[in-house]
Design a protein around this motif. Structure first.
Motif, PDB file in Angstrom:
ATOM      1  N   SER A 156       0.848  -1.190   0.000  1.00 15.93           N
ATOM      2  CA  SER A 156       0.000   0.000   0.000  1.00 15.93           C
ATOM      3  C   SER A 156       0.879   1.234   0.000  1.00 15.93           C
ATOM      4  CB  SER A 156      -0.916   0.028   1.220  1.00 15.93           C
ATOM      5  OG  SER A 156      -1.543   1.277   1.361  1.00 15.93           O
TER       6      SER A 156
ATOM      7  N   LEU B  69      -4.740  -0.024   4.921  1.00 18.57           N
ATOM      8  CA  LEU B  69      -5.545  -0.900   4.076  1.00 18.57           C
ATOM      9  C   LEU B  69      -6.991  -0.872   4.541  1.00 18.57           C
ATOM     10  CD1 LEU B  69      -3.240  -4.059   3.868  1.00 18.57           C
ATOM     11  CD2 LEU B  69      -3.596  -2.348   2.094  1.00 18.57           C
TER      12      LEU B  69
ATOM     13  N   TRP C 297      -9.504  -6.190   3.073  1.00 17.88           N
ATOM     14  CA  TRP C 297      -8.707  -6.161   1.847  1.00 17.88           C
ATOM     15  C   TRP C 297      -8.000  -7.510   1.674  1.00 17.88           C
ATOM     16  CZ3 TRP C 297      -8.913  -3.136  -2.166  1.00 17.88           C
ATOM     17  CH2 TRP C 297      -7.936  -3.265  -3.158  1.00 17.88           C
TER      18      TRP C 297
ATOM     19  N   TYR D  46      -2.765  -2.828  -2.712  1.00 16.31           N
ATOM     20  CA  TYR D  46      -3.689  -1.714  -2.571  1.00 16.31           C
ATOM     21  C   TYR D  46      -3.068  -0.450  -3.145  1.00 16.31           C
ATOM     22  CZ  TYR D  46      -6.887   1.680  -0.573  1.00 16.31           C
ATOM     23  OH  TYR D  46      -7.792   2.704  -0.414  1.00 16.31           O
TER      24      TYR D  46
ATOM     25  N   ASN E 111      -8.097  -0.590  -5.892  1.00 11.91           N
ATOM     26  CA  ASN E 111      -8.658  -0.020  -4.668  1.00 11.91           C
ATOM     27  C   ASN E 111     -10.041  -0.619  -4.431  1.00 11.91           C
ATOM     28  OD1 ASN E 111     -10.084   1.288  -6.703  1.00 11.91           O
ATOM     29  ND2 ASN E 111     -10.028   3.289  -5.711  1.00 11.91           N
TER      30      ASN E 111
END
Length: 216
Positions: free
Chosen positions: A4, A9, A13, A19, A145
């Motif tokens: 990420s 996150l 997820w 991400y 996303n």
């Protein structure tokens, strides 16, 4: 563990998906593709300037527990608050890519696709077209996303309550796709936005389902 950009996150997820807080770009995109990507088309709406970079506070990823739901045992995207008709929800992020045979030094934005070229996006259920003429698309199968969890309305509701629309990101100065609540229509009646707790649903389109009937 997924990567990420923000270090945060969203809840639920998946661990095998990266991400994103900004678009990812295929290394095979040509200079012409990038130029087109950064040229604003007419009649596109801006992403609102206050759009957060990171988990979207308007939505949540939720397991589908209803046995009658076509995505039972998977996930959907649900509203955390009432969303007004015609309002912006969140961008659709993923890997922006072109045709499978494009090379990074290709002169033409519409590269000739070889029948022997392997297309890593061909079987993806998360590949959203951005420009059909240039064969630009956004694939959120491996990285994306929360928007990647939006399901089709068929088998869930009578009609969709949201839609994918091309947008212009003024901060990045480039084209993209985003999710918007469907508007009220010409009469101003019949669509009341998305209520808190409702699943956000779009129409994947006939092409999506037609291709899967053929594959089946």
């Amino acid at each position: 563990m997924p990567k990420s950009d923000s270090g945060r996150l969203p809840k639920n997820w998946p661990p095998n998906v990266s991400y994103l807080t900004a678009p990812s770009y295929s290394q095979a995109l040509s200079a012409a593709h990038l130029s087109s990507l950064r040229t604003r088309p007419k009649d596109t709406q801006d992403i609102p300037p206050n759009t957060p970079s990171g988990p979207c506070p308007l939505v949540k990823i939720t397991p589908i527990t209803s046995p009658s739901h076509p995505a039972h045992g998977q996930y959907g995207l649900f509203a955390c608050k009432d969303l007004k008709p015609g309002s912006f929800i969140l961008p659709y992020l993923g890997e922006i890519h072109g045709p499978p045979s494009c090379s990074s030094d290709a002169a033409s934005p519409s590269c000739v696709t070889s029948s022997d070229a392997a297309d890593p996006h061909a079987a993806s259920d998360y590949d959203l077209s951005l420009d059909r003429e240039l064969q630009l698309a956004i694939d959120a199968q491996r990285k994306g996303n929360e928007a990647r969890f939006i399901n089709d309305y068929r088998g869930v509701a009578d009609r969709p309550n949201a839609e994918f629309k091309e947008v212009w990101d003024p901060r990045r100065r480039e084209r993209g796709m985003a999710v918007w609540v469907l508007g009220e229509g010409r009469s101003g009646k019949g669509r009341g936005g998305v209520k808190k707790g409702d699943e956000i649903l779009v129409s994947y389109g006939r092409g999506f389902w037609g291709a899967r009937k053929t594959d089946g």
